[in-house]
Design a protein around this motif. Structure first.
Motif, mmCIF file in Angstrom:
data_model
loop_
_atom_site.group_PDB
_atom_site.id
_atom_site.type_symbol
_atom_site.label_atom_id
_atom_site.label_comp_id
_atom_site.label_asym_id
_atom_site.label_seq_id
_atom_site.Cartn_x
_atom_site.Cartn_y
_atom_site.Cartn_z
ATOM 1 N N LYS A 137 17.093 -24.505 1.698
ATOM 2 C CA LYS A 137 18.398 -24.057 1.213
ATOM 3 C C LYS A 137 19.329 -25.244 1.128
ATOM 4 N N SER A 138 20.022 -25.332 0.003
ATOM 5 C CA SER A 138 21.018 -26.409 -0.161
ATOM 6 C C SER A 138 22.291 -25.808 -0.704
ATOM 7 N N GLY A 139 23.357 -26.498 -0.457
ATOM 8 C CA GLY A 139 24.627 -25.994 -0.955
ATOM 9 C C GLY A 139 25.754 -26.935 -0.632
ATOM 10 N N GLU A 185 27.117 -19.814 -2.744
ATOM 11 C CA GLU A 185 27.151 -21.225 -3.127
ATOM 12 C C GLU A 185 25.965 -21.988 -2.545
ATOM 13 N N ILE A 188 14.985 -21.971 -2.202
ATOM 14 C CA ILE A 188 13.613 -22.062 -2.711
ATOM 15 C C ILE A 188 12.692 -21.540 -1.621
ATOM 16 N N GLU A 205 21.502 -22.830 -3.218
ATOM 17 C CA GLU A 205 20.225 -22.722 -3.931
ATOM 18 C C GLU A 205 19.161 -22.491 -2.866
ATOM 19 N N ARG A 222 12.896 -19.424 -6.843
ATOM 20 C CA ARG A 222 14.175 -20.134 -6.764
ATOM 21 C C ARG A 222 15.280 -19.127 -7.015
ATOM 22 N N SER A 252 19.621 -18.724 -7.086
ATOM 23 C CA SER A 252 20.968 -19.284 -7.008
ATOM 24 C C SER A 252 21.893 -18.206 -6.494
#
Length: 118
Positions: free
Chosen positions: A116-118, A61, A65, A63, A92, A94
């Motif tokens: 990183k994001s989530g 869960e 980059i 993303e 990138r 997922s």
């Protein structure tokens, strides 16, 4: 207001094959005032020794980059796909419900930015 944090002012992980600077709390580095920004959890600058890299590890869960500033970085994932990211290129990924990846340098030292994001 934008705050500039120079590399020397950020968190750091330094081991034999990795010298990493952390914008937000990450790994052993903890700063309660800097635990991320909204969904953004990680901005790391990683310098990786030639022929070394991150062993296979999991993400979910999220993303991710990666932007290569120096050298080249090879990524392989649990789906059997992989690529070599060179200077100026962006990858990138997922992670979705879960994936496992490994990253290693190609011949020379590499330097990259990972977000990183989530």
């Amino acid at each position: 207001m934008i705050t500039i944090r120079k590399s020397a002012d950020r968190g750091r992980t330094k081991i034999d094959w990795l010298d990493s600077r952390h914008t937000f709390s990450f790994g052993e580095y903890y700063d309660p005032a800097r635990s991320g920004f909204r969904a953004l959890r990680v901005i790391n600058e990683d310098r990786v020794r030639p022929g070394a890299g991150f062993p296979t590890h999991g993400h979910r869960e999220m993303e991710i980059i990666t932007y290569v500033l120096e050298g080249a970085l090879e990524h392989k994932d649990s789906l059997g796909t992989g690529s070599i990211i060179r200077v100026g290129e962006v990858q990138r990924m997922s992670a979705g419900s879960g994936s496992r990846i490994a990253s290693s340098t190609i011949r020379s030292r590499s330097r990259c930015i990972s977000c990183k994001s989530g």
